[in-house]
Design a protein around this motif. Structure first.
Motif, mmCIF file in Angstrom:
data_model
loop_
_atom_site.group_PDB
_atom_site.id
_atom_site.type_symbol
_atom_site.label_atom_id
_atom_site.label_comp_id
_atom_site.label_asym_id
_atom_site.label_seq_id
_atom_site.Cartn_x
_atom_site.Cartn_y
_atom_site.Cartn_z
ATOM 1 N N PHE A 248 13.236 69.853 92.587
ATOM 2 C CA PHE A 248 12.527 71.103 92.495
ATOM 3 C C PHE A 248 10.843 70.538 92.492
ATOM 4 O O PHE A 248 10.080 71.165 92.899
ATOM 5 C CB PHE A 248 12.674 71.808 91.156
ATOM 6 C CG PHE A 248 13.701 72.908 91.640
ATOM 7 C CD1 PHE A 248 13.752 73.902 92.536
ATOM 8 C CD2 PHE A 248 14.959 72.594 91.028
ATOM 9 C CE1 PHE A 248 14.736 74.690 92.873
ATOM 10 C CE2 PHE A 248 16.100 73.571 91.268
ATOM 11 C CZ PHE A 248 15.874 74.520 92.045
ATOM 12 N N LEU B 32 9.947 69.788 95.988
ATOM 13 C CA LEU B 32 9.599 71.141 96.687
ATOM 14 C C LEU B 32 8.191 71.884 96.204
ATOM 15 O O LEU B 32 7.361 72.392 97.226
ATOM 16 C CB LEU B 32 10.609 72.281 96.150
ATOM 17 C CG LEU B 32 12.096 72.094 96.954
ATOM 18 C CD1 LEU B 32 12.925 73.128 96.574
ATOM 19 C CD2 LEU B 32 11.757 72.284 98.559
ATOM 20 N N ALA C 86 4.995 72.619 98.527
ATOM 21 C CA ALA C 86 4.400 73.865 98.619
ATOM 22 C C ALA C 86 2.891 74.055 98.244
ATOM 23 O O ALA C 86 2.124 74.433 98.837
ATOM 24 C CB ALA C 86 5.082 74.734 97.609
#
Length: 152
Positions: free
Chosen positions: A60, A63, A67
């Motif tokens: 996570f 990610l 992003a």
């Protein structure tokens, strides 16, 4: 500017963590009964949550970093300085702690604060400071700029 800030946070974070390894021998009191340097291995996330869930944390975090980097890359030319600064601090801090999780399997924390009422705030590091400061600046940027209207 953004790359310089990201790299500065990562380098400062990693240097201070390397120096903090010397604290295994004992803590250092900087301000009596308030601020000290200690060595802590955090195998979770903020405040020690998700202990032992390294794969989830790494996935996570990676990610979120991707992003934020993508958003910064796509929007940088039209963003206010405060928005770029906030995202850069968050990315740098996230990468600093990600490096620890991937290569050490834990994050080194070393700044300990005890409040006058005896409450001991969870031990933290430079990367954590960057993420928190970046988050506060991001909140201000949300309120004061139009940089994030497309996200609303």
């Amino acid at each position: 500017m953004t790359i310089v800030i990201i790299l500065a946070v990562i380098i400062l974070d990693q240097i201070t963590k390397h120096l903090a390894i010397g604290l295994k021998k004992g803590s250092i009191k900087l301000i009596d009964n308030f601020l000290s340097l200690v060595y802590v291995e955090n195998r979770g996330a903020a405040f020690g949550i998700l202990q032992g869930k390294k794969i989830i944390l790494v996935f996570f975090t990676f990610l979120i970093i991707l992003a934020m980097c993508y958003y910064l890359y796509k929007s940088q030319s039209s963003m206010a300085t405060i928005s770029k600064l906030s995202i850069s601090l968050i990315i740098g801090g996230a990468i600093g702690n990600l490096i620890d999780r991937v290569f050490r399997h834990y994050v080194i924390d070393f700044i300990s604060v005890t409040f006058p009422n005896g409450y001991e705030f969870p031990v933290f590091n430079v990367a954590d400071i960057a993420v928190v400061c970046g988050t506060f600046l991001l909140i201000i940027a949300f309120m004061k700029t139009d940089d994030f209207e497309e996200l609303q």
